[in-house]
Design an enzyme around this catalytic site. Structure first.
Site, PDB file in Angstrom:
ATOM      1  CE1 TYR A  45     -10.793  -6.430  -8.406  1.00 35.29           C
ATOM      2  CE2 TYR A  45      -9.985  -7.584 -10.363  1.00 35.29           C
ATOM      3  CZ  TYR A  45     -10.003  -7.258  -8.914  1.00 35.29           C
ATOM      4  OH  TYR A  45      -9.167  -7.857  -8.292  1.00 35.29           O
ATOM      5  CE  LYS A  70      -8.974 -11.641  -7.279  1.00 34.77           C
ATOM      6  NZ  LYS A  70      -9.275 -10.497  -8.375  1.00 34.77           N
ATOM      7  CG  HIS A 103     -12.097  -9.687  -3.494  1.00 34.20           C
ATOM      8  ND1 HIS A 103     -12.701  -9.096  -4.781  1.00 34.20           N
ATOM      9  CD2 HIS A 103     -10.720  -9.240  -3.455  1.00 34.20           C
ATOM     10  CE1 HIS A 103     -11.688  -8.308  -5.236  1.00 34.20           C
ATOM     11  NE2 HIS A 103     -10.556  -8.252  -4.480  1.00 34.20           N
ATOM     12  CG  LEU A 187       4.459  -4.819 -12.338  1.00 32.15           C
ATOM     13  CD1 LEU A 187       3.873  -4.073 -13.607  1.00 32.15           C
ATOM     14  CD2 LEU A 187       5.742  -5.089 -12.424  1.00 32.15           C
ATOM     15  CE  LYS A 227      -5.155  -1.834 -15.314  1.00 31.24           C
ATOM     16  NZ  LYS A 227      -5.054  -0.444 -14.494  1.00 31.24           N
ATOM     17  CG  ASN A 237       4.134  -6.767 -17.820  1.00 36.75           C
ATOM     18  OD1 ASN A 237       5.248  -5.966 -18.041  1.00 36.75           O
ATOM     19  ND2 ASN A 237       3.044  -6.088 -17.762  1.00 36.75           N
TER      20      ASN A 237
END
Ligand code: NAD
Length: 274
Positions: A45, A70, A103, A187, A227, A237
């Site tokens: 990321y 990860k 990952h 989601l 996220k 959330n």
């Protein structure tokens, strides 16, 4: 939630996929202010350093925040596992990581040898710098292979799960090995938010669609880390512990499953991006 290695993990956390590095410190800082104490990042990321910055700047004691990262796909060889884990610790500014995952299994890369990668991951726990080891995107036969080879099951399997893709085969295989399921893309990466059945149940419960979906995950016992870069959505959330879906509402959401066609991300059997 308790994991199979006797450690505990907050069932609700905060995801950081596609949070740009230049916005990560402020975004994760806001999530910590809202109350999240579990942050999910990854070498891939490219925002581990900024997650570390937010954690350091928050002033919250290290042991009160659960941190996951990860292993990037290009780092599966043993020496790269060891070396890049150290880089991850440095970027996150910690001397101990709570959870580190392979990952992707990449069964068509590295001669299909993710067992050696798993063994290298296990080495990381020897000196206390890594608390729990897990995997991500492992299919049932991938789990069987690493458990058969080492006798050691991962603490978690982080897989795509949401109402449009319940991924029950991988969930069941994980549970058969006492592995906790982490549902990524809870989601549906946004895809499930406009669903008509979810909207009906949102009206029935007086809750937002996102809250209905996240509550469904909680009641199924999966770990989630939605996220959002917007503070109101982070708060929405996070406010999912003061209502319950009925068994009938759970069943209606279960029925939204579209099988393989509901998958939003790549299929782990063929995904090979390094
Ligand atoms: P997600 O299911 O969390 O959905 C994120 C999307 O939903 C964003 O577009 C966001 O703006 C929107 N959203 C969030 N809350 C909302 C709300 N309350 N109202 C309206 N819209 C809202 O998708 P994700 O980020 O892909 O998954 C969560 C985390 O899982 C990631 O951030 C990452 O940490 C992890 N992940 C892991 C893998 C893996 O291969 N292991 C893959 C993808 C994601």
């Amino acid at each position: 939630m308790k994991l199979n290695d006797s450690t505990t993990i907050p069932q609700l956390g905060f995801g950081t996929y596609l949070v740009p590095p230049e916005e990560t410190a402020a975004t994760v800082g806001a999530a910590l202010e809202v109350g999240y104490r579990h942050i999910d990042t990854a070498q891939g990321y490219k925002n581990e350093a900024e997650v570390g910055e937010a954690v350091a700047d928050s002033g919250i004691p290290r042991d009160e925040i659960y941190l996951t990262s990860k292993l990037q796909n290009g780092n599966h060889r043993r020496d790269d596992v060891i070396r890049t884990f150290e880089e991850t610790l440095e970027k996150l500014r910690v001397d101990r990581l709570d959870l580190f995952l392979i990952h992707w299994p990449l069964p068509t890369r590295y001669d299909g040898d993710f067992v050696s990668t798993w063994k290298a991951m296990l080495e990381l726990t020897a000196d206390g710098r890594l608390t729990s080891v897990g995997v991500s995107n492992f299919q049932p036969d991938h789990l069987n292979q690493i458990v058969d080879a080492t006798g050691l099951a991962p603490a978690v399997n982080q897989i795509e799960v949401h109402p449009y893709f319940r991924n029950e085969a991988a969930r069941q295989a994980s549970h058969d090995h006492a592995i906790a399921v982490e549902a990524w893309g809870p989601l549906g990466q946004g895809a499930v938010l406009d669903d008509a059945t979810v909207a009906e149940i949102a009206a029935e419960t007086g809750r937002a669609p996102s809250q209905v979906i996240l509550r469904w995950h909680l009641q199924r016992g999966d770990i989630i880390f939605p996220k959002s870069m917007k503070r109101e959505r982070m708060e929405e959330n996070f406010a999912i512990f003061d209502f319950t879906l009925t068994p009938e509402q759970m069943t209606r959401i279960d029925a939204l499953d579209q099988g393989e066609s509901g998958r939003q991300g790549p299929n782990p059997d063929t995904f090979d991006m390094v």
